[in-house]
Motif scaffolding. Structure first.
Motif, short mmCIF file in Angstrom:
data_model
loop_
_atom_site.label_atom_id
_atom_site.label_comp_id
_atom_site.label_asym_id
_atom_site.label_seq_id
_atom_site.Cartn_x
_atom_site.Cartn_y
_atom_site.Cartn_z
N TYR A 264 77.15 52.33 -83.58
CA TYR A 264 75.94 53.14 -83.40
C TYR A 264 75.00 52.39 -82.46
CZ TYR A 264 72.08 56.26 -84.68
OH TYR A 264 71.06 57.18 -84.66
N PHE A 265 74.58 53.06 -81.38
CA PHE A 265 73.76 52.42 -80.35
C PHE A 265 72.33 52.94 -80.40
CE2 PHE A 265 78.02 51.84 -78.76
CZ PHE A 265 77.99 50.62 -78.11
N ILE A 266 71.37 52.03 -80.41
CA ILE A 266 69.96 52.39 -80.30
C ILE A 266 69.51 52.00 -78.89
CG2 ILE A 266 67.65 52.04 -81.23
CD1 ILE A 266 68.93 51.34 -83.90
N GLY A 267 69.39 53.03 -78.05
CA GLY A 267 69.18 52.83 -76.62
C GLY A 267 70.47 53.04 -75.86
N ILE A 268 71.26 54.03 -76.30
CA ILE A 268 72.62 54.23 -75.78
C ILE A 268 72.63 54.63 -74.31
CG2 ILE A 268 72.80 56.70 -76.40
CD1 ILE A 268 75.68 56.05 -77.40
N GLY A 269 71.50 55.14 -73.80
CA GLY A 269 71.46 55.59 -72.41
C GLY A 269 71.23 54.49 -71.40
N GLY A 270 70.94 53.28 -71.86
CA GLY A 270 70.80 52.17 -70.92
C GLY A 270 72.12 51.88 -70.24
N VAL A 271 72.05 51.38 -69.01
CA VAL A 271 73.30 51.25 -68.25
C VAL A 271 74.22 50.21 -68.88
CG1 VAL A 271 72.43 49.58 -66.55
CG2 VAL A 271 74.22 51.21 -65.90
N GLY A 272 73.66 49.11 -69.38
CA GLY A 272 74.50 48.12 -70.06
C GLY A 272 74.99 48.60 -71.40
N MET A 273 74.14 49.29 -72.13
CA MET A 273 74.52 49.83 -73.44
C MET A 273 75.60 50.89 -73.30
SD MET A 273 72.67 48.53 -76.04
CE MET A 273 72.10 49.74 -77.25
N SER A 274 75.46 51.77 -72.33
CA SER A 274 76.43 52.86 -72.18
C SER A 274 77.80 52.34 -71.75
CB SER A 274 75.92 53.91 -71.19
OG SER A 274 75.69 53.34 -69.91
N ALA A 275 77.84 51.21 -71.03
CA ALA A 275 79.14 50.61 -70.69
C ALA A 275 79.85 50.15 -71.97
CB ALA A 275 78.95 49.42 -69.74
N LEU A 276 79.10 49.56 -72.91
CA LEU A 276 79.69 49.17 -74.19
C LEU A 276 80.12 50.40 -74.99
CD1 LEU A 276 77.46 46.26 -75.56
CD2 LEU A 276 79.82 46.13 -74.79
N GLU B 28 71.57 61.60 -66.84
CA GLU B 28 72.95 61.81 -66.41
C GLU B 28 73.91 60.92 -67.21
OE1 GLU B 28 73.47 61.38 -62.21
OE2 GLU B 28 71.90 62.85 -61.72
N ILE B 29 73.46 59.72 -67.56
CA ILE B 29 74.31 58.81 -68.33
C ILE B 29 74.56 59.36 -69.73
CG2 ILE B 29 74.35 56.55 -69.48
CD1 ILE B 29 73.13 55.34 -67.00
N THR B 30 73.51 59.83 -70.40
CA THR B 30 73.72 60.38 -71.75
C THR B 30 74.54 61.66 -71.69
OG1 THR B 30 71.61 61.57 -71.73
CG2 THR B 30 71.60 59.35 -72.66
N ASN B 31 74.33 62.46 -70.66
CA ASN B 31 75.15 63.68 -70.51
C ASN B 31 76.62 63.34 -70.35
OD1 ASN B 31 72.87 65.27 -70.66
ND2 ASN B 31 72.66 65.53 -68.44
N ALA B 32 76.92 62.29 -69.59
CA ALA B 32 78.31 61.87 -69.39
C ALA B 32 78.93 61.40 -70.71
CB ALA B 32 78.39 60.77 -68.34
N LEU B 33 78.14 60.68 -71.52
CA LEU B 33 78.64 60.23 -72.82
C LEU B 33 78.93 61.42 -73.73
CD1 LEU B 33 76.25 57.20 -73.49
CD2 LEU B 33 78.69 57.08 -72.93
N VAL B 34 78.03 62.39 -73.75
CA VAL B 34 78.24 63.59 -74.57
C VAL B 34 79.51 64.33 -74.13
CG1 VAL B 34 77.31 65.87 -75.14
CG2 VAL B 34 75.81 63.86 -75.19
N ASP B 35 79.72 64.40 -72.83
CA ASP B 35 80.93 65.06 -72.30
C ASP B 35 82.20 64.35 -72.75
OD1 ASP B 35 79.38 66.93 -71.03
OD2 ASP B 35 79.48 65.99 -69.06
N MET B 36 82.11 63.04 -73.01
CA MET B 36 83.26 62.28 -73.50
C MET B 36 83.52 62.49 -74.99
SD MET B 36 82.45 58.62 -71.64
CE MET B 36 83.50 57.76 -72.79
N GLY B 37 82.53 63.06 -75.70
CA GLY B 37 82.68 63.25 -77.14
C GLY B 37 81.81 62.34 -77.97
N LYS C 141 86.99 53.79 -81.37
CA LYS C 141 85.92 53.70 -82.35
C LYS C 141 85.11 55.00 -82.32
CE LYS C 141 86.92 49.25 -82.84
NZ LYS C 141 87.69 48.73 -83.99
N ARG C 142 84.50 55.35 -83.45
CA ARG C 142 83.61 56.51 -83.47
C ARG C 142 82.24 56.05 -82.98
NH1 ARG C 142 83.99 57.74 -88.51
NH2 ARG C 142 85.61 59.33 -88.41
N VAL C 143 81.81 56.57 -81.84
CA VAL C 143 80.59 56.10 -81.17
C VAL C 143 79.52 57.18 -81.23
CG1 VAL C 143 79.62 55.28 -79.00
CG2 VAL C 143 81.94 54.62 -79.63
N SER C 144 78.30 56.77 -81.56
CA SER C 144 77.16 57.68 -81.57
C SER C 144 75.90 56.86 -81.30
CB SER C 144 77.06 58.41 -82.92
OG SER C 144 76.98 57.47 -83.98
N GLY C 145 74.75 57.55 -81.17
CA GLY C 145 73.55 56.79 -80.94
C GLY C 145 72.34 57.59 -80.53
#
Length: 450
Positions: free
Chosen positions: A10-22, A42-51, A31-35
């Motif tokens: 679970y990521f707090i600040g998941i949209g940060g460029v370093g955080m989103s790489a992790l 655009e970064i958070t949208n890309a993560l959502v598109d990944m599931g 792993k089940r990823v959320s945050g």
């Protein structure tokens, strides 16, 4: 901590460029990823598109405790998150494993052959070049990037797990969690004085980082830095040196002198001597790892860059629009040098959004000198990021110190109309805040106008 026992991250600040790489890394490792993040991008949208499940309001009602159990969940947070954050407080109070991003990166890379890129400037571009070179040379590498690579449209290169390439961030002394086999230090200019207090403490932190290199490891340092290591530089007597530089059709062509040989006629397509330096050290580190010189030269020619690092959005005979992440006076100087080298004699408009009240305060005279070089200048208000306002520290205060006849403060609402009024042939947007969100609108408006 054994990451194999972790099922949820679970990521707090998941949209940060370093955080989103992790986040991408853990998602790719099943792993089940959320945050949480405070803004949709655009970064958070890309993560959502990944599931990946992402929400944007700080509330413990968003935490599914049936799924996110204490014994199988890792919580990762960025130091930019305030101590008052409700979700972070919940996890801390209820016995979860909570770690900063840098600590998690250290855990992931500690059992790999790790190549780390440190320095107050050039980290992201150098790391992305190095990751690209290793990938093209078929090295089983995972590269964590501090920006979105144009070659991969991602901040993660995932080709294997034996080798890691990481950006070693000096902010909050994060890089001291790493133990690299090969590392470089690109620069040690004063920055992050809100963390370090003064430049001497920052330099000491880089010295501490140099001491983290594994036994029999190797440190590369830019020629002239007060550290012992393999040196590199542009047209000087360093161990690795760029020589015989030419510009051919907008690209650099040059030779690289290594301690043992000369690699001739390398092509590199990013402008600016700072980027030449970044390319050189990435090549030197990959060569030290064992990548063949001819493959490295071919890979360097195919490197496309990092989004928001001298990114071209319009490139015609009549108009050029470039966007860059530069947020320190030395980085602005590097952008200016690159623009003048590539577009001599053309009128240049720079739109700058200062990043952090403390950085603006600490380097106001240096910012004024670097911004005074442009033909026209527009300033947006200071982007606060993690900070509260500092009395008297404003864009208007900075503007008053800038020696430029064509300068003004503008709001985001005025941005496009003010740019359209300019007769500049080269337009730059510069800054590390949310000015990047305006790029697509500026590009569209300028294309319509032209």
């Amino acid at each position: 901590m054994n990451l194999n026992n972790i099922h949820n991250v679970y990521f707090i600040g998941i949209g940060g460029v370093g955080m989103s790489a992790l986040a991408r890394y853990f998602h790719a490792n099943n792993k089940r990823v959320s945050g949480y993040d405070k803004t949709q991008t655009e970064i958070t949208n890309a993560l959502v598109d990944m599931g990946v499940s992402v929400h944007f309001n700080d509330s413990i009602s968003n935490i599914d405790t049936q799924q996110l159990q204490v014994d199988n969940t890792l919580v990762v947070f960025t130091p930019a998150v305030p101590n008052t954050h409700k979700e972070l407080s919940f996890f801390l109070d209820n016995g979860y494993q909570v770690m900063k991003r840098s600590k998690v990166l250290g855990l992931i890379t500690e059992n790999t052959f790790c190549l780390a890129v440190a320095g107050t400037h050039g980290k992201t571009t150098t790391t992305s070049i190095l990751g690209h070179l290793m990938n093209c040379c078929d090295v089983p590498v995972t590269a964590f990037l501090g920006g979105i690579s144009e070659n991969y449209n991602s901040n993660l290169i995932l080709k294997g797990t034996d080798v890691s390439v990481v950006e070693a961030d000096e902010f909050d002394r994060s890089f001291l969690t790493l133990s690299p086999d090969i590392a470089c230090i690109t620069s040690m200019d004063a920055d992050h004085l809100d963390i370090y207090g003064d430049a001497s403490e920052l330099k000491k932190s880089f010295q501490d980082f140099a001491g983290k290199i594994k036994p029999n490891g190797k440190l590369f340092v830019k020629n002239g830095l007060p550290l012992q290591g393999v040196t590199y530089g542009i047209e000087d007597d360093a161990d690795y040196s760029v020589q015989n530089i030419k510009i051919d059709n907008g690209a650099y062509v040059f030779d690289v002198k290594t301690p043992k040989t000369i690699i001739k006629d390398i092509q590199f397509n990013l402008p600016g001597r700072h980027n030449l330096s970044n390319a050189l050290i990435a090549l030197a580190m990959a060569a030290e790892y064992g990548c063949p010189h001819l493959q490295l030269a071919k890979a360097l020619a195919s490197y496309k860059g990092v989004k928001r690092r001298f990114s071209y959005h319009i490139k015609t005979d009549d108009l050029v629009y470039i966007d860059d992440y530069a947020h320190h006076p030395e980085e602005i100087n590097a952008v200016y040098q690159a623009v003048r080298e590539m577009y001599p004699g053309k009128k240049v408009l720079a739109i700058f959004q200062p990043h952090l009240f403390s950085r603006t305060r600490d380097f106001v005279d240096e910012f004024a000198a670097s911004l005074s070089q442009f033909d026209e200048l527009m300033l947006l208000d200071i982007y606060p990021a993690r900070e509260l306002a500092i009395d008297g520290v404003t864009s208007q205060w900075l503007l008053g110190k800038i020696n430029n006849e064509t300068k003004k403060i503008i709001s985001k609402k005025e941005l496009i109309n003010e740019i359209k009024k300019s007769k500049a042939q080269v337009v730059l947007t510069i800054g590390a805040g949310d000015i990047g969100e305006e790029v697509k609108h500026i590009k569209q408006a300028l294309q319509v106008a032209s």
